[in-house]
Design a protein around this motif. Structure first.
Motif, PDB file in Angstrom:
ATOM      1  N   LYS A  75      26.016  -4.652 -34.268  1.00  0.00           N
ATOM      2  CA  LYS A  75      25.802  -5.917 -33.563  1.00  0.00           C
ATOM      3  C   LYS A  75      27.092  -6.727 -33.490  1.00  0.00           C
ATOM      4  O   LYS A  75      27.434  -7.254 -32.448  1.00  0.00           O
ATOM      5  CB  LYS A  75      24.690  -6.728 -34.212  1.00  0.00           C
ATOM      6  N   TYR A 113      20.990  -2.113 -31.912  1.00  0.00           N
ATOM      7  CA  TYR A 113      22.267  -1.870 -32.574  1.00  0.00           C
ATOM      8  C   TYR A 113      22.037  -0.901 -33.726  1.00  0.00           C
ATOM      9  O   TYR A 113      20.887  -0.627 -34.112  1.00  0.00           O
ATOM     10  CB  TYR A 113      22.862  -3.194 -33.070  1.00  0.00           C
ATOM     11  N   GLY A 167      19.862   2.303 -26.188  1.00  0.00           N
ATOM     12  CA  GLY A 167      19.992   1.355 -25.094  1.00  0.00           C
ATOM     13  C   GLY A 167      21.430   1.076 -24.716  1.00  0.00           C
ATOM     14  O   GLY A 167      22.345   1.795 -25.126  1.00  0.00           O
ATOM     15  N   PRO A 168      21.651   0.022 -23.907  1.00  0.00           N
ATOM     16  CA  PRO A 168      22.980  -0.301 -23.416  1.00  0.00           C
ATOM     17  C   PRO A 168      24.008  -0.399 -24.554  1.00  0.00           C
ATOM     18  O   PRO A 168      23.730  -0.971 -25.602  1.00  0.00           O
ATOM     19  CB  PRO A 168      22.784  -1.661 -22.737  1.00  0.00           C
ATOM     20  N   GLY A 169      25.164   0.207 -24.322  1.00  0.00           N
ATOM     21  CA  GLY A 169      26.227   0.223 -25.320  1.00  0.00           C
ATOM     22  C   GLY A 169      26.314   1.533 -26.078  1.00  0.00           C
ATOM     23  O   GLY A 169      27.345   1.849 -26.662  1.00  0.00           O
ATOM     24  N   LEU A 185      15.383  -2.782 -19.910  1.00  0.00           N
ATOM     25  CA  LEU A 185      16.475  -2.597 -20.866  1.00  0.00           C
ATOM     26  C   LEU A 185      16.105  -3.199 -22.220  1.00  0.00           C
ATOM     27  O   LEU A 185      15.528  -4.282 -22.293  1.00  0.00           O
ATOM     28  CB  LEU A 185      17.754  -3.257 -20.355  1.00  0.00           C
ATOM     29  N   ARG A 186      16.462  -2.474 -23.272  1.00  0.00           N
ATOM     30  CA  ARG A 186      16.311  -2.956 -24.637  1.00  0.00           C
ATOM     31  C   ARG A 186      17.553  -2.524 -25.406  1.00  0.00           C
ATOM     32  O   ARG A 186      17.898  -1.350 -25.386  1.00  0.00           O
ATOM     33  CB  ARG A 186      15.077  -2.372 -25.311  1.00  0.00           C
ATOM     34  N   VAL A 187      18.216  -3.464 -26.039  1.00  0.00           N
ATOM     35  CA  VAL A 187      19.425  -3.166 -26.794  1.00  0.00           C
ATOM     36  C   VAL A 187      19.083  -3.068 -28.273  1.00  0.00           C
ATOM     37  O   VAL A 187      18.559  -4.018 -28.855  1.00  0.00           O
ATOM     38  CB  VAL A 187      20.510  -4.244 -26.587  1.00  0.00           C
ATOM     39  N   ALA A 196      29.406  -5.603 -30.749  1.00  0.00           N
ATOM     40  CA  ALA A 196      28.930  -5.762 -29.381  1.00  0.00           C
ATOM     41  C   ALA A 196      28.735  -7.209 -28.974  1.00  0.00           C
ATOM     42  O   ALA A 196      28.642  -7.511 -27.797  1.00  0.00           O
ATOM     43  CB  ALA A 196      27.610  -5.007 -29.219  1.00  0.00           C
ATOM     44  N   ASP A 197      28.676  -8.104 -29.927  1.00  0.00           N
ATOM     45  CA  ASP A 197      28.396  -9.511 -29.662  1.00  0.00           C
ATOM     46  C   ASP A 197      29.708 -10.283 -29.512  1.00  0.00           C
ATOM     47  O   ASP A 197      30.419 -10.493 -30.486  1.00  0.00           O
ATOM     48  CB  ASP A 197      27.568 -10.078 -30.809  1.00  0.00           C
ATOM     49  N   THR A 248      18.758   3.119 -21.826  1.00  0.00           N
ATOM     50  CA  THR A 248      18.011   1.901 -21.526  1.00  0.00           C
ATOM     51  C   THR A 248      17.134   1.388 -22.662  1.00  0.00           C
ATOM     52  O   THR A 248      16.824   0.202 -22.707  1.00  0.00           O
ATOM     53  CB  THR A 248      17.096   2.097 -20.296  1.00  0.00           C
TER      54      THR A 248
END
Length: 158
Positions: A142, A9, A79-81, A5-7, A145-146, A75
């Protein structure tokens, strides 16, 4: 093996950013996809049936190949989100059991006001493009999501 996984933004994206996934297509992949979806077309499952088709052998479901694009989007890039909005697909050639598919996803356009990314998607076996199209995804900023940034007043959910 599943991709790490790599996120990324929205702020991390730039036109031309690319991610590649390699996947060897196994018989168990195709059988599993048939079980999950209910698509039991014998061209995917029966060597005897498939031998009498123009392909001469079993082929993977087109949407299985397309699903590998989803793997990259969910992924690695972004990525996620990320949220899938739409996908176009052009099926160009069959994918056979044992083929290694190279899935390439590239940022083609960024739409900042809506936090959307238009992504060019290409699946190839060797030098032959077997599938191509475009995806549109919504990508979080970011601060959205943070959770810590949210608590600090850095943003609110979209």
């Amino acid at each position: 093996m599943l991709p790490e996984l790599r996120v990324l933004y929205f702020e991390d994206l730039e036109v031309g950013l690319t991610e590649i996934l390699l996947k060897e297509i196994s018989s168990s992949d195709v059988v599993g996809f048939a079980e999950i979806t209910g698509d039991r077309n014998p061209i995917h499952l029966s060597e005897h049936f498939a031998a009498r088709t123009p392909f001469g052998t079993r082929i993977a479901h087109g949407l299985y190949t397309a699903g590998l694009i989803s793997a990259v989007l969910g992924t690695r890039l972004p990525g996620p989100g990320a949220v899938y909005i739409s996908q176009t697909l052009n099926f160009r050639a069959p994918v056979r059991i044992g083929d290694t598919v190279e899935v390439k996803v590239e940022v083609a356009e960024l739409i900042p006001e809506r936090r959307r990314a238009r992504l060019k998607c290409t699946c190839s076996v060797g030098a032959e493009v077997v599938l191509d199209g475009e995806a549109l995804v919504k990508v979080p900023k970011k601060e959205e999501a943070d959770p810590l940034a949210m608590r600090m007043g850095g943003g609110r959910p979209a």
